[in-house]
Each structure stands twice: as structure tokens, then as C-alpha cells.
Design a protein around this motif. Structure first.
Motif, PDB file in Angstrom:
ATOM      1  N   ILE A 117       0.838  -1.211   0.000  1.00  0.00           N
ATOM      2  CA  ILE A 117       0.000   0.000   0.000  1.00  0.00           C
ATOM      3  C   ILE A 117       0.871   1.259   0.000  1.00  0.00           C
ATOM      4  N   LEU A 118       1.920   1.262   0.835  1.00  0.00           N
ATOM      5  CA  LEU A 118       2.800   2.439   0.935  1.00  0.00           C
ATOM      6  C   LEU A 118       3.895   2.449  -0.120  1.00  0.00           C
ATOM      7  N   ARG A 119       3.921   1.391  -0.955  1.00  0.00           N
ATOM      8  CA  ARG A 119       4.863   1.298  -2.076  1.00  0.00           C
ATOM      9  C   ARG A 119       6.311   1.347  -1.623  1.00  0.00           C
ATOM     10  N   PHE A 120       6.613   0.568  -0.577  1.00  0.00           N
ATOM     11  CA  PHE A 120       7.998   0.416  -0.167  1.00  0.00           C
ATOM     12  C   PHE A 120       8.728  -0.488  -1.170  1.00  0.00           C
ATOM     13  N   PRO A 121       9.996  -0.256  -1.412  1.00  0.00           N
ATOM     14  CA  PRO A 121      10.737  -1.169  -2.298  1.00  0.00           C
ATOM     15  C   PRO A 121      10.947  -2.530  -1.623  1.00  0.00           C
ATOM     16  N   TYR A 122      11.014  -3.564  -2.435  1.00  0.00           N
ATOM     17  CA  TYR A 122      11.269  -4.936  -1.980  1.00  0.00           C
ATOM     18  C   TYR A 122      10.269  -5.381  -0.906  1.00  0.00           C
ATOM     19  N   PRO A 123       8.969  -5.331  -1.168  1.00  0.00           N
ATOM     20  CA  PRO A 123       7.968  -5.654  -0.132  1.00  0.00           C
ATOM     21  C   PRO A 123       8.076  -7.087   0.383  1.00  0.00           C
ATOM     22  N   ALA A 124       8.336  -8.051  -0.522  1.00  0.00           N
ATOM     23  CA  ALA A 124       8.418  -9.445  -0.085  1.00  0.00           C
ATOM     24  C   ALA A 124       9.615  -9.662   0.826  1.00  0.00           C
ATOM     25  N   LEU A 125      10.758  -9.084   0.453  1.00  0.00           N
ATOM     26  CA  LEU A 125      11.965  -9.230   1.268  1.00  0.00           C
ATOM     27  C   LEU A 125      11.784  -8.577   2.632  1.00  0.00           C
ATOM     28  N   VAL A 126      11.233  -7.379   2.650  1.00  0.00           N
ATOM     29  CA  VAL A 126      11.015  -6.652   3.909  1.00  0.00           C
ATOM     30  C   VAL A 126      10.051  -7.412   4.816  1.00  0.00           C
ATOM     31  N   VAL A 149      10.012   3.414   9.043  1.00  0.00           N
ATOM     32  CA  VAL A 149      10.285   3.374  10.491  1.00  0.00           C
ATOM     33  C   VAL A 149       9.016   3.658  11.279  1.00  0.00           C
ATOM     34  N   ILE A 150       8.247   4.664  10.836  1.00  0.00           N
ATOM     35  CA  ILE A 150       6.981   4.980  11.519  1.00  0.00           C
ATOM     36  C   ILE A 150       6.001   3.818  11.389  1.00  0.00           C
ATOM     37  N   PHE A 151       5.949   3.219  10.207  1.00  0.00           N
ATOM     38  CA  PHE A 151       5.035   2.089   9.974  1.00  0.00           C
ATOM     39  C   PHE A 151       5.396   0.892  10.851  1.00  0.00           C
ATOM     40  N   GLN A 174       4.511  -2.707  15.389  1.00  0.00           N
ATOM     41  CA  GLN A 174       4.971  -3.378  16.606  1.00  0.00           C
ATOM     42  C   GLN A 174       4.123  -2.987  17.818  1.00  0.00           C
ATOM     43  N   GLN A 175       3.638  -1.749  17.851  1.00  0.00           N
ATOM     44  CA  GLN A 175       2.713  -1.366  18.921  1.00  0.00           C
ATOM     45  C   GLN A 175       1.416  -2.158  18.831  1.00  0.00           C
ATOM     46  N   LEU A 176       0.939  -2.360  17.589  1.00  0.00           N
ATOM     47  CA  LEU A 176      -0.259  -3.168  17.388  1.00  0.00           C
ATOM     48  C   LEU A 176      -0.017  -4.606  17.832  1.00  0.00           C
ATOM     49  N   ASP A 177       1.163  -5.126  17.510  1.00  0.00           N
ATOM     50  CA  ASP A 177       1.497  -6.496  17.903  1.00  0.00           C
ATOM     51  C   ASP A 177       1.646  -6.623  19.415  1.00  0.00           C
ATOM     52  N   GLY A 178       2.361  -5.675  20.029  1.00  0.00           N
ATOM     53  CA  GLY A 178       2.619  -5.774  21.463  1.00  0.00           C
ATOM     54  C   GLY A 178       1.410  -5.534  22.338  1.00  0.00           C
ATOM     55  N   ASN A 179       0.463  -4.731  21.867  1.00  0.00           N
ATOM     56  CA  ASN A 179      -0.677  -4.365  22.708  1.00  0.00           C
ATOM     57  C   ASN A 179      -1.990  -5.041  22.325  1.00  0.00           C
ATOM     58  N   VAL A 180      -2.089  -5.550  21.092  1.00  0.00           N
ATOM     59  CA  VAL A 180      -3.364  -6.125  20.649  1.00  0.00           C
ATOM     60  C   VAL A 180      -3.187  -7.575  20.193  1.00  0.00           C
ATOM     61  N   ILE A 181      -2.398  -7.785  19.132  1.00  0.00           N
ATOM     62  CA  ILE A 181      -2.297  -9.116  18.532  1.00  0.00           C
ATOM     63  C   ILE A 181      -1.586 -10.104  19.452  1.00  0.00           C
ATOM     64  N   GLY A 182      -0.387  -9.719  19.929  1.00  0.00           N
ATOM     65  CA  GLY A 182       0.390 -10.616  20.779  1.00  0.00           C
ATOM     66  C   GLY A 182      -0.338 -11.068  22.035  1.00  0.00           C
ATOM     67  N   PRO A 183      -0.889 -10.137  22.847  1.00  0.00           N
ATOM     68  CA  PRO A 183      -1.599 -10.568  24.064  1.00  0.00           C
ATOM     69  C   PRO A 183      -2.799 -11.462  23.782  1.00  0.00           C
ATOM     70  N   ARG A 184      -3.506 -11.234  22.665  1.00  0.00           N
ATOM     71  CA  ARG A 184      -4.674 -12.074  22.362  1.00  0.00           C
ATOM     72  C   ARG A 184      -4.257 -13.486  21.961  1.00  0.00           C
ATOM     73  N   ILE A 185      -3.112 -13.629  21.301  1.00  0.00           N
ATOM     74  CA  ILE A 185      -2.659 -14.951  20.866  1.00  0.00           C
ATOM     75  C   ILE A 185      -1.916 -15.665  21.984  1.00  0.00           C
ATOM     76  N   LEU A 186      -0.959 -14.968  22.618  1.00  0.00           N
ATOM     77  CA  LEU A 186      -0.124 -15.603  23.639  1.00  0.00           C
ATOM     78  C   LEU A 186      -0.803 -15.655  25.000  1.00  0.00           C
ATOM     79  N   GLY A 187      -1.638 -14.650  25.287  1.00  0.00           N
ATOM     80  CA  GLY A 187      -2.279 -14.605  26.596  1.00  0.00           C
ATOM     81  C   GLY A 187      -1.238 -14.422  27.683  1.00  0.00           C
ATOM     82  N   ASP A 188      -1.398 -15.167  28.796  1.00  0.00           N
ATOM     83  CA  ASP A 188      -0.457 -15.087  29.923  1.00  0.00           C
ATOM     84  C   ASP A 188       0.334 -16.389  30.031  1.00  0.00           C
ATOM     85  N   THR A 189       0.809 -16.885  28.885  1.00  0.00           N
ATOM     86  CA  THR A 189       1.514 -18.170  28.890  1.00  0.00           C
ATOM     87  C   THR A 189       2.899 -18.057  29.505  1.00  0.00           C
TER      88      THR A 189
END
Length: 420
Positions: free
Chosen positions: A268-277, A315-317, A322-337
Motif C-alpha cells: 500500500i505504501l509502495r515500499f521497495p522490496y515488499p516481499a523481502l522486507v 520506520v513509523i510504519f 509493533q505497537q499493534l502487535d505488542g498491545n493487541v495481537i500478541g496478548p490475544r494470541i499468547l495470553g499469559d503463557t
């Protein structure tokens, strides 16, 4: 002999002998730590095919369980004999789990590899352009300081020559010759293929005989331990399995989601090398704490060579992702394991990573979580026996032990009932 074992001096002497023996062994390990680690790595290297197979089986076990628990009752409802239904369900679940893993790996690499080759080819072909842009940016930034600008120009020239030595235009055209020279060592190739085959066979055996292996372990525990200790051993095994399965499988799923989101965002943001990144960000996200930094730095550098402004956006993206992962996705998947603080996560990754590399960085957290759980339960058990408070908050600002008082009788009784 029985009378001797009941003697208090016998127990005291045995304890002193055990302490002296353990102390000598620890001293020998500390004084010869490099040799000890070499022996450990040699042993792990010898068992690496079996260990790889066990890890592979452990990752496939949830999928096989999911299928087996649904197929087995369905076969019983069709009036099949219990033993035949069990074997048929186990075979079908095992084959499906293996095929699912193989198809998933094939689809992943067939989709990823062409784009990775295209990305790497683009980097190699445009290396001189990237260098010119970076040189222009740095020299323009340091225009007011000629001496520093000359030093930076010299360093960049050396760095460019180094990159040219590794990434030259003839690299891709010479892949066949490079591959031929590498495969000239027939023994190394055979060993690699043999280890892979042993790992797959070991995984099949473990998945097929998992119930038998588990029953044998319980049988040994019951034969060598008292009833109370055996029950604690069983409970400990269940909790260790919960920590490891929850962390490893949850982290893999979490990293897959992050990789997909990163790929979509890069398109969407048209970064170069999307698959590698996306591949680098998703793969390094498996490592807790340090993973986002390890993956973002080289990707940001690649994007900086193409477009400095897009590097800032990247860098902003990544920070937002990572904020989304640390505060939303990660806690919902990992829980308090895990159940340990960020400080101990940092310590476990640092120590285990320095000793065992990438595997240590990945498995150091669940191993430390198990050790932390065992230590916490031992301390809590001793405090309950002394009728002291178990909560950590009761020990903040403590000056004397007598200031603690004794835990309420109801609290102690409740703790004893929960243990039973």
C-alpha cells in the motif's frame, strides 16, 4: 541397612557429600567453561536430527490432535471396532498433518522465492545508483565540515568496494558454478540429507507413538516416586507443555500475522522490496523483545538507499505495527503463557542467545519461564509452611521479619486445600 538410612548422621553425611560433589562439578565447569560448552554443542549436534524431529512433531501435534479428536468418534459412530477406529484415525490424522505441513512450506517458498530473487537482483543491479545517492546525501549533509566530509567519503568508498566484492553483477549468472563447487563435497550433502530424513522419520515415530511414550514416562515416574511426588511430576509436565506450546505456536502464528500485515502495508505504501522486507520482519518477530529491532534495521537501510523519505515512513510504519502487535495481537494470541516481566524476558534472551545462538533466543524465554515458575512455587510453599504472607507486596519496605506477622489461618488452609 534400613537402620543406617534412618540415622540422622547418615542423612547429614549424604547431604554434605552431595554438596561437595555438586560444588566440585560446578567449579570444574566454571574453570573449563569453553570446553564444557564445546562438549554440550557436540552432544546436541549428535542428537540434532532427533531433536529436530521432536520439534517438528511438537509443532504438528496440535493439528493432529484436532483431527484425531473429531475423526475417532466419527469412526466409532460408524460401528467400527475400537482398535481399528483408533489406528485408522491415527494414520489419517498423521498423514493429513504431514501433507498439510509440506503443502504449506511448498506454497510459502514458491510464492516467496521468486520475489526474493527479484529483490536481490534489483539490489545488485542498482548498487552503484544507491551508493551515488547515499554519497550525495552524506556529503551534502557534511558540506560545512570539509575534513569530516573527506573522511566520510573515504569510508563510504571502502564500504562500496566491500559490497561490490560480495554483490557483483556476475553473482547471479554464476549461481550454477557456485552450486556445483558447493555440492562437490558429497559427504556433506549426504550427511545433510540423512539428518533431514532421520528428523522426518523421528517426527513420524513420535507422533504415532506419542501416547505410548507418555505412558512409559508416567510408568517410570510412578515406579520411582511416591504418589504425592508423581502427581506433582504429572502436574509439572502439563504446565511445562502449556508454557512451551502456548509460546512457540502462539509466537509462530503471531509472526505470520505480522509478516502478512507488513507485506500488505509495504504494498500500500509502495515500499521497495515488499516481499523481502515482510519476510525479514516476520521471521525476526519470532524473537521476543529484540526481534522488531533486528528485522527493522537492515530493512530500513535498504529502503534508505532507494528513498530516504520512504525510509522515514517505514520506520513509523514498523513502530506502529509493533505497537499493534505488542498491545493487541500478541496478548490475544499468547495470553499469559509466559508470566514473567519484560526485564526477565530481556535477561533470558541475552543469556540464552549468547550461549546457544538463535535457538537460545527463541527458547530462552519459555525455559526461563518454567524455571521462574518452579522457583516461585518453591518459595511460596516454604512461606506457607512458615505461615508467612505469600504476596510480594507484603515484603515492600520490610525491616524485620517479625513485622510480617503470620498469615491468616484461612489463607493458609485455603492454600493447603489448593495444593491438594
Amino acid at each position: 541397612m534400613k537402620r543406617l538410612r534412618d540415622n540422622q548422621y547418615f542423612h547429614l553425611g549424604a547431604m554434605i557429600l552431595a554438596v561437595i560433589t555438586i560444588s566440585i562439578l560446578l567449579l570444574a565447569v566454571v574453570l573449563n567453561f569453553s570446553s564444557f560448552m564445546a562438549v554440550v554443542k557436540t552432544v546436541f549436534g549428535a542428537f540434532s536430527p532427533v531433536i529436530s524431529g521432536a520439534v517438528f512433531a511438537y509443532l504438528l501435534n496440535p493439528l493432529m490432535n484436532f483431527l484425531d479428536k473429531r475423526l475417532y468418534p466419527a469412526l466409532l459412530r460408524r460401528k467400527l471396532p475400537e482398535r481399528k477406529a483408533y489406528k485408522l484415525s491415527r494414520v489419517a490424522s498423521l498423514i493429513f498433518a504431514l501433507l498439510f505441513a509440506l503443502v504449506l512450506l511448498y506454497e510459502f517458498f514458491s510464492m516467496l522465492l521468486p520475489q526474493l530473487v527479484e529483490s536481490i537482483t534489483g539490489i545488485i543491479n542498482n548498487l552503484s545508483t544507491y551508493y551515488a545517492d547515499a554519497e550525495k546525501f552524506v556529503l551534502g549533509f557534511l558540506a560545512d565540515n570539509p575534513d569530516l566530509s573527506a573522511q566520510a567519503d573515504k569510508l563510504m568508498e571502502q564500504f562500496y568496494q566491500f559490497l561490490e566484492g560480495w554483490f557483483n553483477p556476475d553473482l547471479l549468472s554464476n549461481i550454477n558454478s557456485i552450486f556445483a563447487s558447493v555440492t562437490s563435497s558429497v559427504l556433506s550433502v549426504i550427511r545433510t540429507l540423512l539428518n533431514l530424513l532421520i528428523g522426518v522419520v523421528a517426527a513420524v515415530y513420535i507422533l504415532w507413538s506419542r501416547d505410548r511414550f507418555l505412558a512409559q514416562a508416567k510408568k517410570i515416574a510412578v515406579a520411582t516416586m511416591s504418589q504425592e511426588r508423581a502427581d506433582r511430576f504429572f502436574d509439572l509436565g502439563r504446565r511445562i507443555h502449556k508454557v512451551f506450546s502456548g509460546f512457540i505456536i502462539g509466537k509462530l502464528v503471531d509472526s505470520l500475522i505480522i509478516g502478512v500485515l507488513c507485506y500488505i502495508g509495504a504494498l500500500i505504501l509502495r515500499f521497495p522490496y515488499p516481499a523481502l522486507v515482510a519476510t525479514v520482519v516476520g521471521a525476526t518477530n519470532v524473537i521476543p523483545f529484540f526481534g522488531p529491532f533486528i528485522g527493522a534495521i537492515p530493512c530500513a537501510f535498504l529502503i534508505l538507499l532507494v528513498d530516504p523519505l520512504k525510509c522515514l515512513y517505514f520506520v513509523i510504519f514498523i513502530f506502529g505495527l509493533q505497537q499493534l502487535d505488542g498491545n493487541v495481537i500478541g496478548p490475544r494470541i499468547l495470553g499469559d503463557t509466559i508470566g514473567i516481566s519484560g526485564f526477565w524476558v530481556l535477561v533470558s534472551i541475552t543469556v540464552a542467545g549468547s550461549l546457544f545462538g538463535f535457538a537460545g533466543m527463541l527458547l530462552g524465554v519459555p525455559v526461563f519461564a518454567v524455571l521462574y515458575m518452579l522457583l516461585s512455587e518453591t518459595v511460596a510453599d516454604r512461606l506457607r509452611r512458615k505461615k508467612r504472607p505469600v504476596e510480594t507486596a507484603a515484603y515492600r519496605g520490610l525491616q524485620k521479619v517479625e513485622d510480617l506477622g503470620f498469615a491468616a489461618e484461612q489463607e493458609v488452609e485455603q492454600a493447603e486445600l489448593s495444593e491438594k
